[in-house]
Design a protein around this motif. Structure first.
Motif, PDB file in Angstrom:
ATOM      1  N   LEU A  84     -17.312   4.793   4.211  1.00 42.15           N
ATOM      2  CA  LEU A  84     -17.353   3.926   3.154  1.00 42.15           C
ATOM      3  C   LEU A  84     -18.263   2.948   3.105  1.00 42.15           C
ATOM      4  CD1 LEU A  84     -13.398   3.459   3.119  1.00 42.15           C
ATOM      5  CD2 LEU A  84     -14.994   4.691   1.690  1.00 42.15           C
ATOM      6  N   THR A  85     -18.830   2.867   1.965  1.00 37.59           N
ATOM      7  CA  THR A  85     -19.615   2.008   2.020  1.00 37.59           C
ATOM      8  C   THR A  85     -19.298   0.919   0.791  1.00 37.59           C
ATOM      9  OG1 THR A  85     -20.399   3.342   0.280  1.00 37.59           O
ATOM     10  CG2 THR A  85     -21.671   3.400   2.612  1.00 37.59           C
ATOM     11  N   GLY A  91      -7.879   9.367  14.155  1.00 39.18           N
ATOM     12  CA  GLY A  91      -6.451   7.988  13.086  1.00 39.18           C
ATOM     13  C   GLY A  91      -5.702   8.744  12.392  1.00 39.18           C
ATOM     14  N   GLN A  92      -5.225   6.921  11.782  1.00 39.69           N
ATOM     15  CA  GLN A  92      -4.146   7.558  11.671  1.00 39.69           C
ATOM     16  C   GLN A  92      -3.770   7.199  10.194  1.00 39.69           C
ATOM     17  OE1 GLN A  92      -1.229   4.205  11.689  1.00 39.69           O
ATOM     18  NE2 GLN A  92       0.331   5.797  13.499  1.00 39.69           N
ATOM     19  N   VAL A 137     -12.742   6.324   8.421  1.00 37.60           N
ATOM     20  CA  VAL A 137     -11.839   5.411   6.996  1.00 37.60           C
ATOM     21  C   VAL A 137     -11.084   4.420   7.335  1.00 37.60           C
ATOM     22  CG1 VAL A 137     -12.005   5.964   4.905  1.00 37.60           C
ATOM     23  CG2 VAL A 137     -13.787   7.750   5.900  1.00 37.60           C
ATOM     24  N   THR A 138     -11.298   3.601   6.594  1.00 38.36           N
ATOM     25  CA  THR A 138      -9.822   2.942   6.708  1.00 38.36           C
ATOM     26  C   THR A 138      -9.776   2.510   5.164  1.00 38.36           C
ATOM     27  OG1 THR A 138     -10.375   1.883   8.964  1.00 38.36           O
ATOM     28  CG2 THR A 138      -9.150   0.267   7.274  1.00 38.36           C
ATOM     29  N   LEU A 139      -8.764   1.974   5.058  1.00 42.52           N
ATOM     30  CA  LEU A 139      -8.954   2.626   3.436  1.00 42.52           C
ATOM     31  C   LEU A 139      -7.131   2.188   3.023  1.00 42.52           C
ATOM     32  CD1 LEU A 139      -9.798   2.755   0.451  1.00 42.52           C
ATOM     33  CD2 LEU A 139      -9.517   5.042   0.446  1.00 42.52           C
ATOM     34  N   ALA A 147       0.779  -1.244  -0.085  1.00 43.26           N
ATOM     35  CA  ALA A 147       0.201  -0.009  -0.519  1.00 43.26           C
ATOM     36  C   ALA A 147       0.804   1.537  -0.211  1.00 43.26           C
ATOM     37  CB  ALA A 147      -0.538  -0.155   1.164  1.00 43.26           C
ATOM     38  N   LEU A 148       0.580   2.317  -0.245  1.00 41.70           N
ATOM     39  CA  LEU A 148       1.255   3.040  -0.983  1.00 41.70           C
ATOM     40  C   LEU A 148       0.754   4.791   0.163  1.00 41.70           C
ATOM     41  CD1 LEU A 148       3.453   4.824  -2.495  1.00 41.70           C
ATOM     42  CD2 LEU A 148       1.413   5.794  -3.719  1.00 41.70           C
ATOM     43  N   ILE A 149      -0.690   4.298   0.107  1.00 44.59           N
ATOM     44  CA  ILE A 149      -1.744   5.182   1.008  1.00 44.59           C
ATOM     45  C   ILE A 149      -2.372   4.183   1.798  1.00 44.59           C
ATOM     46  CG2 ILE A 149      -2.827   7.066   1.398  1.00 44.59           C
ATOM     47  CD1 ILE A 149      -2.036   7.697  -1.638  1.00 44.59           C
ATOM     48  N   ARG A 150      -2.197   5.045   3.156  1.00 43.68           N
ATOM     49  CA  ARG A 150      -2.628   3.465   4.281  1.00 43.68           C
ATOM     50  C   ARG A 150      -3.318   4.949   5.175  1.00 43.68           C
ATOM     51  NH1 ARG A 150       0.262  -1.665   5.585  1.00 43.68           N
ATOM     52  NH2 ARG A 150      -2.420  -1.867   5.607  1.00 43.68           N
ATOM     53  N   LEU A 151      -4.949   4.438   5.187  1.00 41.99           N
ATOM     54  CA  LEU A 151      -6.242   5.603   6.312  1.00 41.99           C
ATOM     55  C   LEU A 151      -6.292   4.332   7.349  1.00 41.99           C
ATOM     56  CD1 LEU A 151      -5.763   7.199   2.318  1.00 41.99           C
ATOM     57  CD2 LEU A 151      -7.998   8.178   4.657  1.00 41.99           C
ATOM     58  N   PHE A 152      -6.538   4.754   8.481  1.00 37.79           N
ATOM     59  CA  PHE A 152      -6.775   3.415   9.541  1.00 37.79           C
ATOM     60  C   PHE A 152      -7.479   4.549  10.312  1.00 37.79           C
ATOM     61  CE2 PHE A 152      -5.409   1.097  13.070  1.00 37.79           C
ATOM     62  CZ  PHE A 152      -6.033  -0.228  12.592  1.00 37.79           C
ATOM     63  N   HIS A 153      -8.524   3.688  10.063  1.00 38.57           N
ATOM     64  CA  HIS A 153     -10.292   4.467  10.677  1.00 38.57           C
ATOM     65  C   HIS A 153     -10.057   5.891  11.713  1.00 38.57           C
ATOM     66  CE1 HIS A 153     -11.182   0.673  12.389  1.00 38.57           C
ATOM     67  NE2 HIS A 153      -9.955  -0.034  12.719  1.00 38.57           N
TER      68      HIS A 153
END
Ligand SMILES: Nc1ncnc2c1ncn2[C@@H]1O[C@H](COP(=O)(O)OP(=O)(O)OP(=O)(O)O)[C@@H](O)[C@H]1O
Ligand SMILES: [Mg+2]
Lengths: 229, 295
Positions: A223-224, A65-66, A29-31, A9-15
């Motif tokens: 996110l759905t 989140g991070q 958003v976790t992505l 993953a180049l970009i990580r979103l965590f909660h």
């Protein structure tokens, strides 16, 4: 759904949460966004698409989140190093954000000047990029004298001139006719094939269908899993 | 240095697109520099004048009547041995009288009716240049007065002391005023930069978004302030020079020309003034930029 599992993953979103007082623009958003992915972020107006993109280049700061971008923890970047994060991105803003008092050429050249590139390189590169977007005859025009589509093309040129790792495009075809929109999308596609990671926020279904890529849906900041329409 | 050229070009662009504001700033600089350097010019010339007077300080020692030539030569030897005395010139009373006649001009006829020269013989004491501080003159006069054969000591230019005091006061007020003007200049440059920054906040934000460092963004503002300060400084000095030449040509037609040797500020001083002005420009810019970045 995870098309590119093999890549890191180049970009990580965590909660990640982002709220403006009572308005919850993004909620939990976790992505993961992978290297060389073509990602569509879609959802109704006000769903939080722009906010999500802004969080990536620290145009906004997460309330909670991070977020990691290419190994950088965005919450930890000192002010003096934000430019290093920004140079990873080429951004096409929803409202273009061209400098109205600078010529087309200067607007595009600014990115390379700021990065300290050599004048000879800048001249060559800016000329070639402006030619690619079909603005080679408008070097000395000021943005306010251009049509919306032309401004959009200059914005695209500026976004890619620095050969960024990631291209963010916020409604890149917003108010354009189909022909101009097709031109811009082709351009993004070319850039993607050359190795860039492209994230496009749009609610234009036509556009999404025109290019294969992963699609994520935002609904009222969440996110759905599935398309709502 | 292509980056310097780039910043310079952007600074000039900024100046051109904010003409009125730049003109106001440059004029303020010109005015401040004009006032400060006019004061400096005044002090330099006033200092020259006072130095001239100081060098002209002579102590007259009037002698008692009835001294013999041997007494006189002894006295002279003792005077010339005193610390700080360069020369003691004997002025016989006849010479003093004819000097007086010369000075009185047409009114000298009063003197013709005298049946006897009322003036005493005197020694005119010339001091060593290095000893011409006021205290030294007073001290020496006191010593001379106590010598045998001396009736009276006079050092006519007592008023110089008063002028020097006034001059010192001027110098103090001048320094304070200069400091105030420099502070005002810092404030005004700061304000200009703040206004330009404010009118450019959108552009500054865009530059940040495309990955420009604060240094890259702000450098043109420093250049702009430096350019305005330098231009203003040079303009102020040019105006002062024109004014100086006008005054000088006035004086030259007067007889005062021989007494009053005016001179303009030296190139080094002028350079110093312009550099100081640029320092002020830099400082003003720096203060408001720092404030801006914090927002
Ligand atoms: N700076 C802000 N201050 C307050 N509220 C904000 C701010 N930015 C965004 N919002 C709110 O957050 C929500 C999401 O906004 P966002 O701009 O991300 O939506 P969007 O999906 O990009 O919409 P559109 O498709 O119209 O561009 C909206 O309700 C918006 O009003
Ligand atoms: Mg939006």
């Amino acid at each position: 759904m995870s098309v590119e599992e093999g890549n890191a993953a180049l970009i990580r979103l965590f909660h990640v949460h982002r709220h403006f007082h009572a308005t919850r623009a993004l909620t939990d958003v976790t992505l993961d966004i992978y290297r060389n992915e073509f990602l569509f972020v879609t959802g109704a107006s006000g769903a939080g698409k722009t906010t999500l993109l802004k969080l990536l280049y620290r145009g906004e700061v997460a309330s909670q989140g991070q977020i990691l971008v290419d190994g950088m923890n965005l919450a930890r970047i000192p002010r003096r190093q934000i430019h290093l994060l920004r140079r990873k991105f080429g951004i096409i803003f929803q409202d273009y954000k061209l400098i109205p008092t600078r010529t087309v050429y200067d607007n595009v050249a600014l990115v390379l000047e700021a990065a300290g590139r050599k004048p000879s390189y800048i001249r060559k590169k800016v000329n070639s990029v402006l030619r690619t977007v079909g603005m080679e005859n408008r070097h000395n025009a000021l943005p306010p004298s251009l049509s919306g589509g032309e401004q959009q093309r200059v914005a695209v040129a500026r976004a890619v001139v620095g050969d960024p790792t990631i291209v963010l495009a916020d409604e890149p075809t917003g108010s354009l006719d189909t022909e101009s929109a097709g031109l811009i999308m082709n351009f993004l596609k070319t850039f993607h094939t050359r190795g860039a990671t492209v994230v496009v926020a749009t609610h234009d279904r036509e556009l999404i269908r025109s290019i294969p890529g992963r699609i994520i849906y935002l609904q009222e900041g969440r996110l759905t899993g599935a398309p709502t329409v | 240095m292509p980056i310097l050229k780039l910043h310079l070009r952007r600074a000039l662009q900024d100046i051109r697109s904010n003409r009125t504001l730049s003109l106001v700033t440059t004029s303020t600089f010109a005015l401040s520099i004009l006032i400060v350097s006019a004061a400096l010019l005044f002090f330099v010339n006033m200092g020259d004048l006072i130095d001239g007077w100081r060098q002209g300080i002579r102590i007259m020692t009037y002698l008692q009547d009835g001294l013999t030539a041997t007494d006189r030569s002894h006295l002279r030897a003792r005077m010339e041995n005193l610390y700080g005395v360069q020369r003691a010139a004997f002025i016989p009373k006849d010479q003093a009288l004819s000097r007086l006649e010369n000075q009185m001009g047409r009114q000298a006829s009063i003197l013709e009716n005298l049946d006897r020269n009322p003036l005493p013989d005197a020694f005119e004491i010339q001091m060593i240049a290095a000893h011409q501080s006021w205290e030294k003159v007073e001290e020496l006069a006191g010593t001379l007065e106590k010598l045998e054969g001396v009736s009276e000591v006079e050092y006519g230019q007592r008023w110089i002391k008063r002028i020097i005091n006034v001059f010192n006061l001027f110098q103090l007020t001048g320094t304070i005023m200069g400091a105030l003007f420099f502070m005002a200049a810092i404030f005004i440059v700061g304000n200009t930069v703040r206004l330009v920054l404010y009118s450019r906040r959108e552009e500054v934000e865009i530059m940040r978004l495309v990955g420009a460092t604060e240094r890259f963004i702000l450098a043109p503002f420093y250049f702009q302030s430096l350019i305005q300060a330098a231009l203003g400084g040079v303009a102020g000095l040019v105006i002062l020079y024109v004014m100086y030449r006008l005054i000088q040509s006035r004086i030259a037609t007067d007889m005062a020309a021989s007494v009053l040797q005016l001179r303009f500020l030296s190139p080094a001083t002028m350079l110093g003034i312009v550099v100081c002005g640029m320092l002020v420009g830099w400082l003003g810019c720096h203060l408001s930029v720092k404030q801006y970045v914090r927002i």
